[in-house]
Design an enzyme around this catalytic site. Structure first.
Site, mmCIF file in Angstrom:
data_model
loop_
_atom_site.group_PDB
_atom_site.id
_atom_site.type_symbol
_atom_site.label_atom_id
_atom_site.label_comp_id
_atom_site.label_asym_id
_atom_site.label_seq_id
_atom_site.Cartn_x
_atom_site.Cartn_y
_atom_site.Cartn_z
ATOM 1 N N LEU A 67 31.166 38.236 29.722
ATOM 2 C CA LEU A 67 32.109 39.165 29.088
ATOM 3 C C LEU A 67 32.528 38.732 27.681
ATOM 4 C CD1 LEU A 67 34.391 40.095 32.143
ATOM 5 C CD2 LEU A 67 32.415 41.343 31.246
ATOM 6 N N SER A 146 49.778 35.744 30.224
ATOM 7 C CA SER A 146 50.359 34.402 30.284
ATOM 8 C C SER A 146 51.819 34.480 29.865
ATOM 9 C CB SER A 146 49.613 33.479 29.322
ATOM 10 O OG SER A 146 50.359 32.291 29.108
ATOM 11 N N TYR A 161 44.552 32.093 21.701
ATOM 12 C CA TYR A 161 44.906 32.464 23.081
ATOM 13 C C TYR A 161 46.177 33.316 23.109
ATOM 14 C CZ TYR A 161 45.855 31.769 28.100
ATOM 15 O OH TYR A 161 46.100 31.954 29.448
ATOM 16 N N THR A 163 47.453 35.063 20.724
ATOM 17 C CA THR A 163 47.158 36.356 20.081
ATOM 18 C C THR A 163 46.491 37.302 21.068
ATOM 19 O OG1 THR A 163 46.877 35.270 17.936
ATOM 20 C CG2 THR A 163 45.861 37.437 18.191
ATOM 21 N N THR A 164 45.505 36.788 21.808
ATOM 22 C CA THR A 164 44.769 37.662 22.732
ATOM 23 C C THR A 164 45.664 38.143 23.865
ATOM 24 O OG1 THR A 164 43.920 35.818 24.099
ATOM 25 C CG2 THR A 164 42.542 36.559 22.244
HETATM 26 N N1 LIG Z 1 45.789 28.407 35.033
HETATM 27 C C1 LIG Z 1 46.928 28.671 34.401
HETATM 28 O O1 LIG Z 1 47.859 27.855 34.389
HETATM 29 C C2 LIG Z 1 47.107 29.982 33.695
HETATM 30 C C3 LIG Z 1 48.341 30.206 33.056
HETATM 31 C C4 LIG Z 1 48.548 31.417 32.416
HETATM 32 C C5 LIG Z 1 47.559 32.384 32.433
HETATM 33 N N2 LIG Z 1 46.360 32.137 33.050
HETATM 34 C C6 LIG Z 1 45.360 33.208 33.038
HETATM 35 O O2 LIG Z 1 44.871 33.415 34.357
HETATM 36 C C7 LIG Z 1 43.517 33.874 34.298
HETATM 37 C C8 LIG Z 1 42.632 33.027 35.187
HETATM 38 O O3 LIG Z 1 42.709 31.679 34.735
HETATM 39 P P1 LIG Z 1 42.228 30.439 35.623
HETATM 40 O O4 LIG Z 1 43.160 29.343 35.323
HETATM 41 O O5 LIG Z 1 41.968 30.862 37.025
HETATM 42 O O6 LIG Z 1 40.840 30.119 34.867
HETATM 43 P P2 LIG Z 1 39.501 29.428 35.362
HETATM 44 O O7 LIG Z 1 39.728 28.564 36.529
HETATM 45 O O8 LIG Z 1 38.885 28.832 34.139
HETATM 46 O O9 LIG Z 1 38.614 30.680 35.830
HETATM 47 C C9 LIG Z 1 38.203 31.617 34.876
HETATM 48 C C10 LIG Z 1 37.254 32.612 35.517
HETATM 49 O O10 LIG Z 1 36.783 33.482 34.476
HETATM 50 C C11 LIG Z 1 35.361 33.450 34.414
HETATM 51 N N3 LIG Z 1 34.883 33.565 33.054
HETATM 52 C C12 LIG Z 1 35.129 32.718 32.027
HETATM 53 N N4 LIG Z 1 34.444 33.088 30.951
HETATM 54 C C13 LIG Z 1 33.749 34.203 31.300
HETATM 55 C C14 LIG Z 1 32.826 35.043 30.621
HETATM 56 N N5 LIG Z 1 32.458 34.783 29.357
HETATM 57 N N6 LIG Z 1 32.305 36.093 31.274
HETATM 58 C C15 LIG Z 1 32.651 36.356 32.557
HETATM 59 N N7 LIG Z 1 33.510 35.588 33.261
HETATM 60 C C16 LIG Z 1 34.038 34.521 32.627
HETATM 61 C C17 LIG Z 1 35.002 32.089 35.006
HETATM 62 O O11 LIG Z 1 33.681 32.059 35.546
HETATM 63 P P3 LIG Z 1 32.386 31.588 34.727
HETATM 64 O O12 LIG Z 1 32.767 30.425 33.865
HETATM 65 O O13 LIG Z 1 31.414 31.272 35.802
HETATM 66 O O14 LIG Z 1 31.975 32.791 33.932
HETATM 67 C C18 LIG Z 1 36.021 31.957 36.123
HETATM 68 O O15 LIG Z 1 35.587 32.663 37.270
HETATM 69 C C19 LIG Z 1 43.136 33.871 32.822
HETATM 70 O O16 LIG Z 1 43.345 35.157 32.290
HETATM 71 C C20 LIG Z 1 44.132 32.900 32.213
HETATM 72 O O17 LIG Z 1 44.336 33.139 30.840
HETATM 73 C C21 LIG Z 1 46.121 30.963 33.675
#
Ligand SMILES: NC(=O)c1ccc[n+]([C@@H]2O[C@H](COP(=O)([O-])OP(=O)(O)OC[C@H]3O[C@@H](n4cnc5c(N)ncnc54)[C@H](OP(=O)(O)O)[C@@H]3O)[C@@H](O)[C@H]2O)c1
Length: 266
Positions: A67, A146, A161, A163-164
């Site tokens: 994506l 976030s 980040y 900004t997005t």
């Molecule tokens: N963890 C936190 O503390 C936190 C805090 C605030 C907000 N968030 C938000 O929560 C959401 C999930 O975060 P997370 O912590 O669960 O992240 P994560 O563990 O890094 O998981 C991210 C997921 O997105 C997929 N992804 C990444 N790049 C991609 C690409 N180019 N195309 C398609 N899929 C892609 C990854 O799979 P692949 O790499 O296999 O593609 C993975 O399944 C995000 O929107 C993040 O900004 C997280």
């Protein structure tokens, strides 16, 4: 036999469903009766989650797509429609926190890739999948943001980040107003500080490159046990998604039982 799960007969697409919050959300939706379309790049992770969902008695279609690549976004939308005939629930969760560091030192391609993944892919997938939801008169769109959007100055070194995520929130609230009266809702979800690969990746970065203060913040929240589990965050998202609210900023920290501090909402 009557299936009285609240989401029985519904199909959900979760992007970034291979691990972390996306995986936990996909499993929570399946537990509530939904069939799933799972999207990410890592085939092995998608296959594992699909297996877990089938064990819950629901169908799961893994779709590999990048994506960050506009062509990947376009073909992903087509493939989702092909395998599902249209989804009822869309959780735009996939995102990256990179690039981190001083804005003057960032790589231009990295900036553009992050914008495509974190914002434009969500907008484009929504546009592709919305017509079926509107025709059915029911849909749920959740964009994972976030809590940093509420205090952008708190993440120096994370300008792209922040900004997005701010852009994604504005998109969501505008979309909710546009969809008023259609039966399709659109909401933002701020998932809290969650113990995932994304957090681990930040802790592994060179503090000199991304900024000492930023690095220390992430190391400290982990060391002090302030991260919540992906399952806890997904449970709050699911509870909100089952309602009819629209145009809202849902924050895990405001969930019943939480105190405003995600650390206490374990
Ligand atoms: N963890 C936190 O503390 C936190 C805090 C605030 C907000 N968030 C938000 O929560 C959401 C999930 O975060 P997370 O912590 O669960 O992240 P994560 O563990 O890094 O998981 C991210 C997921 O997105 C997929 N992804 C990444 N790049 C991609 C690409 N180019 N195309 C398609 N899929 C892609 C990854 O799979 P692949 O790499 O296999 O593609 C993975 O399944 C995000 O929107 C993040 O900004 C997280």
């Amino acid at each position: 036999m009557l299936d009285d799960h609240p989401l029985a007969g519904r199909t959900a697409l979760v992007t970034g469903a291979g691990r972390g919050i996306g995986r936990a959300t996909a499993l929570a939706l399946a537990g509530a009766g939904a069939d799933l379309v799972l999207l990410a790049r890592s085939a092995d992770q998608l296959a594992a989650v699909a297996g877990e969902i089938r064990d819950l008695g629901r169908t799961a279609h893994p779709i590999r797509a990048d994506l960050e690549d506009p062509r990947g976004v376009r073909s992903a939308g087509d493939e989702v429609l092909d395998v599902s005939g249209g989804v009822d629930i869309l959780v735009n969760n996939a995102a990256r926190v990179a690039p981190l560091g001083g804005t003057a030192r960032l790589d231009q391609d990295d900036i553009l890739d992050a914008l495509v993944l974190n914002v434009l892919s969500a907008v484009a997938l929504t546009s592709a999948l919305l017509p079926v939801m509107v025709r059915r008169g029911w849909g749920r769109i959740v964009n994972v943001s976030s809590g940093i959007v509420a205090r952008p100055e708190g993440m120096v070194g994370g300008n792209v980040y922040v900004t997005t995520k701010a852009a994604l929130e504005a998109h969501t609230v505008n979309l909710a107003a546009e969809l008023d009266g259609t039966g399709v809702t659109a909401n933002v979800y701020r998932p809290g500080t969650v113990d995932t690969a994304m957090q681990e990746w930040i802790r592994d970065q060179d503090p000199e490159r991304i900024g000492e203060a930023l690095h220390q913040r992430f190391v400290s929240s982990h060391a002090e046990g302030r991260l919540i589990t992906p399952e806890r965050s997904a449970a709050v998202l699911l509870e909100r998604l089952l309602g009819d609210g629209t145009g809202r900023i849902w924050d895990v920290a405001a969930a019943p039982g939480a105190t405003g501090d995600p650390a206490r909402s374990r």
